[in-house]
Write a protein that holds these residues in place. Structure first.
Motif, PDB file in Angstrom:
ATOM      1  N   VAL A  19       0.836  -1.201   0.000  1.00  0.00           N
ATOM      2  CA  VAL A  19       0.000   0.000   0.000  1.00  0.00           C
ATOM      3  C   VAL A  19       0.871   1.252   0.000  1.00  0.00           C
ATOM      4  N   GLU A  20       1.929   1.253   0.808  1.00  0.00           N
ATOM      5  CA  GLU A  20       2.822   2.407   0.860  1.00  0.00           C
ATOM      6  C   GLU A  20       3.454   2.667  -0.508  1.00  0.00           C
ATOM      7  N   LEU A  21       3.846   1.589  -1.185  1.00  0.00           N
ATOM      8  CA  LEU A  21       4.415   1.737  -2.527  1.00  0.00           C
ATOM      9  C   LEU A  21       3.354   2.251  -3.499  1.00  0.00           C
ATOM     10  N   GLY A  22       2.144   1.715  -3.406  1.00  0.00           N
ATOM     11  CA  GLY A  22       1.070   2.151  -4.297  1.00  0.00           C
ATOM     12  C   GLY A  22       0.697   3.611  -4.095  1.00  0.00           C
ATOM     13  N   VAL A  23       0.632   4.068  -2.842  1.00  0.00           N
ATOM     14  CA  VAL A  23       0.305   5.465  -2.572  1.00  0.00           C
ATOM     15  C   VAL A  23       1.425   6.372  -3.071  1.00  0.00           C
ATOM     16  N   MET A  24       2.677   5.949  -2.894  1.00  0.00           N
ATOM     17  CA  MET A  24       3.797   6.741  -3.411  1.00  0.00           C
ATOM     18  C   MET A  24       3.689   6.881  -4.927  1.00  0.00           C
ATOM     19  N   ARG A  47      14.523  -0.786   4.554  1.00  0.00           N
ATOM     20  CA  ARG A  47      14.415  -1.388   3.220  1.00  0.00           C
ATOM     21  C   ARG A  47      13.424  -0.644   2.329  1.00  0.00           C
ATOM     22  N   LEU A  48      12.279  -0.248   2.911  1.00  0.00           N
ATOM     23  CA  LEU A  48      11.272   0.390   2.070  1.00  0.00           C
ATOM     24  C   LEU A  48      11.736   1.756   1.593  1.00  0.00           C
ATOM     25  N   ALA A  54      15.335   4.598  -4.609  1.00  0.00           N
ATOM     26  CA  ALA A  54      15.869   4.111  -5.880  1.00  0.00           C
ATOM     27  C   ALA A  54      14.828   4.209  -6.990  1.00  0.00           C
ATOM     28  N   ARG A  55      13.600   3.823  -6.679  1.00  0.00           N
ATOM     29  CA  ARG A  55      12.574   3.750  -7.725  1.00  0.00           C
ATOM     30  C   ARG A  55      12.107   5.126  -8.163  1.00  0.00           C
ATOM     31  N   ALA A 328      15.174  -2.403  -2.398  1.00  0.00           N
ATOM     32  CA  ALA A 328      15.753  -1.900  -3.645  1.00  0.00           C
ATOM     33  C   ALA A 328      16.355  -3.009  -4.484  1.00  0.00           C
ATOM     34  N   ALA A 329      16.667  -4.147  -3.852  1.00  0.00           N
ATOM     35  CA  ALA A 329      17.269  -5.261  -4.583  1.00  0.00           C
ATOM     36  C   ALA A 329      16.223  -6.176  -5.215  1.00  0.00           C
ATOM     37  N   THR A 330      14.932  -5.877  -5.021  1.00  0.00           N
ATOM     38  CA  THR A 330      13.877  -6.718  -5.595  1.00  0.00           C
ATOM     39  C   THR A 330      12.921  -5.874  -6.449  1.00  0.00           C
ATOM     40  N   PRO A 331      13.406  -5.271  -7.532  1.00  0.00           N
ATOM     41  CA  PRO A 331      12.539  -4.402  -8.336  1.00  0.00           C
ATOM     42  C   PRO A 331      11.362  -5.144  -8.958  1.00  0.00           C
ATOM     43  N   ARG A 332      11.539  -6.441  -9.248  1.00  0.00           N
ATOM     44  CA  ARG A 332      10.432  -7.179  -9.854  1.00  0.00           C
ATOM     45  C   ARG A 332       9.295  -7.380  -8.844  1.00  0.00           C
ATOM     46  N   LYS A 333       9.634  -7.551  -7.569  1.00  0.00           N
ATOM     47  CA  LYS A 333       8.585  -7.624  -6.555  1.00  0.00           C
ATOM     48  C   LYS A 333       7.820  -6.299  -6.478  1.00  0.00           C
ATOM     49  N   ALA A 334       8.546  -5.206  -6.648  1.00  0.00           N
ATOM     50  CA  ALA A 334       7.888  -3.903  -6.632  1.00  0.00           C
ATOM     51  C   ALA A 334       6.884  -3.796  -7.775  1.00  0.00           C
TER      52      ALA A 334
END
Length: 702
Positions: A19-24, A47-48, A54-55, A328-334
């Motif tokens: 959710v935090e990634l989606g809101v960002m 980590r987040l 990075a993203r 940051a090391a798992t961009p595909r998970k993002a």
């Protein structure tokens, strides 16, 4: 005052990073400068935040992100009370909010914090920050009725403490329960409630994370292999035939290091794609001999083989305790997380509720976000002829995870699946077609022969021609089996667009720039030049070497339409080496004539020409050279007089100004076909596919 969104929870294990990634993602679509604030932090790397930095290319000083650590907070609260703690955190928050248009606040994590009534602390902080709240409730392993009750209770708790609850999000619910939970919560809550299903790939640790957690040694494999998700664990102890039956897609094989037969068998199964595995974990500090390892590396290049000293039982206990983390090391998970968020959250409605005024600046990232959102809004089918190219497969991986469009990849399906497995790429429901073996080949040969009969093409000759991936892909578009095509990462521009000229052809009726049907007399191109604070449209920088006045007028009209289609208000500058009436000569006269043709045919378009580049884009220069012009100093669509000028200028701006050049985007064809640079990055391919899908939304269906 910055608009703040406070993402919080009620307990640990809610998977709120999604959710935090989606809101960002939503905030960065709206404004240029987004800050991050985490009131309380544990020791060690965050980590987040590292993923967000990075993203989204954040330049925020990491030291400003955090209020204080949990130990200090606990001591301060015990000694001086909650007011003292809150006062310190509010001061730290405002130091961030002063510098940003919006702030994403990451609430406490409810994990060994030793803070009394953590929910109330989050609520108070949100109120003190003036932030809207999005509470997240975890539903993993819980029955549907309990999930619904906990979500309602969380809403009442935060609302009762005076919070402005923007929306509720229930996360990690059983996929089969998602529909009924969503339906019943919608009827019981006064704010939207979005329900996200559990996704096994997000919780699955990568092989790299397992390697780090177990202190394992990498025996074989590369970075791509180590990035694979371990979706399951299969413990080897049976005979090889029984063991092979136990393998599951994406599993990590755990076996004693002296079972060379199981190691070779697992890697052979991966190579055959039956099924693809994440890798092999050897226990007992044993490794197969050099000959076996050499064979293993040839069977499945890049597939990781790692080794630990312990035996299988304690190793299993550690493995089952591991959970994948977004970092940051798992961009595909993002990408997977964002795809999950965007599929199950009404992002358009949430953006409205966020009440973040859209920035007047359009950054490259904002433009790229908008492309994906616009493509996703009206899903289309895009064919990628270069199905075996690694960059294309990686782009397909992103497009599938983000749910942008439906894909068809051309090439031998067995080879595509094998290469995708080696790269740990999930192509989802993408269609794989081999032109040479397809049942469509004969139909396409007959159609191509019909279209090219005037050139003496027979069905027999056409049968060979249509086996070419670019001809086959173009015919898929022509015949309505795909809505658009993107190629060129390993093919020349001519090889990519020649089939489109022969088969799809230009939009009908293009006899003049004023054609009422939106036709085109020629095919041309534009680049979207994403500068630091705006997006400009350059045309034509890739197709027409030396257009005459009528062709130049056509390019201007086409480019204005393309700009408008992608949210850029068209103000056209017809570029030349002189401005207004100050110069003469064949070259400038051509531009002057083209400008007159556009004005006569399309009087509603804002256009100026001839005009020099500086007068077109710089207000201070425009005020001197063309005072009173509605375009000068504010141009958004810049039309170059010839290919030499346009191509060199776009490359100069790209390299010298650090602009992101998206394109070339072809225009004038009846259906969209777009060409890639042979040096295209994965992000370039993703953007071009999204653009093609958007063009297809406006293209005729027949």
């Amino acid at each position: 005052m910055a608009r703040s969104v406070y993402v919080t929870g009620i307990d640990r294990g809610d998977g709120r990073q999604v959710v935090e990634l989606g809101v960002m993602e939503l905030l960065t679509r709206q404004v240029d400068r987004v800050g991050v604030f985490r009131p309380l932090v544990h020791g060690g790397p965050d980590r987040l935040f590292e993923l967000l930095r990075a993203r989204y290319r954040l330049t925020q000083d990491p030291a400003s992100v955090y209020g204080t650590d949990y130990v200090t907070a606990s001591d301060l609260q015990a000694e001086q009370g909650t007011d003292a703690l809150v006062s310190r955190l509010v001061e730290r928050y405002h130091a961030v909010a002063r510098d940003y248009e919006a702030v994403l606040v990451l609430g406490t994590d409810f994990a060994d914090t030793q803070l009394p009534d953590e929910l109330a602390l989050n609520a108070r902080l949100a109120n003190e920050f003036g932030a809207a709240v999005i509470p997240v409730v975890g539903g993993k392993g819980l029955p549907a009725e309990q999930v619904r009750a906990e979500t309602r209770n969380a809403f009442r708790a935060y609302e009762g403490l005076g919070c402005d609850v923007l929306a509720m999000i229930t996360n990690r619910v059983a996929p089969e329960d998602r529909g009924v939970i969503s339906e019943r919560l919608a009827a019981r809550l006064p704010v939207p409630c979005y329900v996200l299903p559990d996704d096994a790939s997000l919780a699955a640790p990568t092989v790299a994370q397992i390697t780090q957690a177990l202190g394992a040694k990498v025996v074989l494999g590369d970075g791509s292999g180590l990035a694979r998700d371990a979706l399951d664990f299969v413990f080897g102890g049976a005979t090889l035939p029984n063991f092979l039956h136990a393998l599951t897609p994406g599993c990590l094989v755990v076996t004693p290091g002296d079972r060379a037969d199981l190691v070779v068998g697992a890697l052979a199964a991966h190579s055959a794609g039956t099924p693809p595995i994440a890798g092999v974990l050897l226990t007992l500090n044993e490794q197969p001999g050099e000959e076996v390892l050499t064979l293993a590396s040839r069977l499945a290049p890049g597939t990781p083989v790692i080794s630990v000293p312990g035996n299988s039982f304690p190793t299993a206990a550690e493995l089952f305790a591991l959970e994948g983390k977004l970092n940051a090391a798992t961009p595909r998970k993002a990408e997977t997380a964002l795809g999950l968020f965007e599929r199950h959250v009404d992002t358009a409605d949430l953006v409205k509720r966020l009440s973040v005024a859209r920035s007047g600046r359009v950054t490259p990232m904002m433009f790229e976000h908008e492309l994906l959102e616009q493509a996703r809004a009206d899903r289309r089918r895009v064919v990628l002829p270069e199905g075996l190219e690694e960059r294309v497969l990686r782009a397909a991986d992103v497009l599938v995870r983000r749910d942008v469009c439906d894909l068809t990849l051309l090439g031998d399906p067995e080879l595509i699946r094998r290469k995708a497995a080696d790269l740990s790429i999930d192509l989802g429901d993408s269609r794989l077609v081999d032109p040479a073996a397809s049942e469509l080949r004969q139909r396409f040969a007959e159609r191509y022969a019909e279209l090219r009969a005037h050139k003496g093409v027979t069905v027999e000759l056409a049968y060979d021609v249509v086996a070419d991936v670019n001809y086959f892909g173009t015919l898929m578009v022509q015949e309505g089996l795909a809505d658009g095509m993107v190629s060129g990462s390993v093919h020349s521009t001519a090889a990519t667009i020649r089939p489109a000229f022969e088969i799809i052809k230009t939009k009908p009726g293009g006899t003049s720039p004023g054609d009422a049907r939106g036709g085109a007399s020629i095919v041309s191109s534009v680049f979207f030049m994403c500068l630091a604070d705006r997006v400009l449209v350059y045309g034509d920088c890739a197709v027409n070497p030396d257009p005459d006045a009528e062709q130049l007028a056509d390019i201007a009209v086409q480019s204005a339409a393309t700009a408008a289609r992608f949210g850029v208000e068209p103000r056209i500058a017809m570029l030349s080496y002189s401005t207004g009436s100050s110069g003469s000569g064949a070259d400038v006269d051509k531009v002057r004539e083209a400008t007159k043709l556009v004005r006569a045919a399309r009087p509603e378009l804002m256009i100026e020409g001839p005009i020099q580049y500086d007068a077109a884009v710089e207000p201070s220069v425009a005020a001197t050279k063309l005072p009173g012009s509605e375009v000068a100093g504010r141009a958004t669509v810049l039309i170059f007089p010839d290919l030499n000028t346009g191509n060199n200028t776009y490359k100069a701006v790209q390299r010298s100004a650090g602009a992101v050049a998206v394109g070339p985007v072809l225009q004038g064809l009846r259906k969209p076909v777009n060409d890639l640079s042979r040096g295209a990055l994965v992000s370039d391919i993703v953007n071009t596919v999204a653009i093609t899908a958007i063009q297809a939304q406006a293209a005729p269906t027949a």
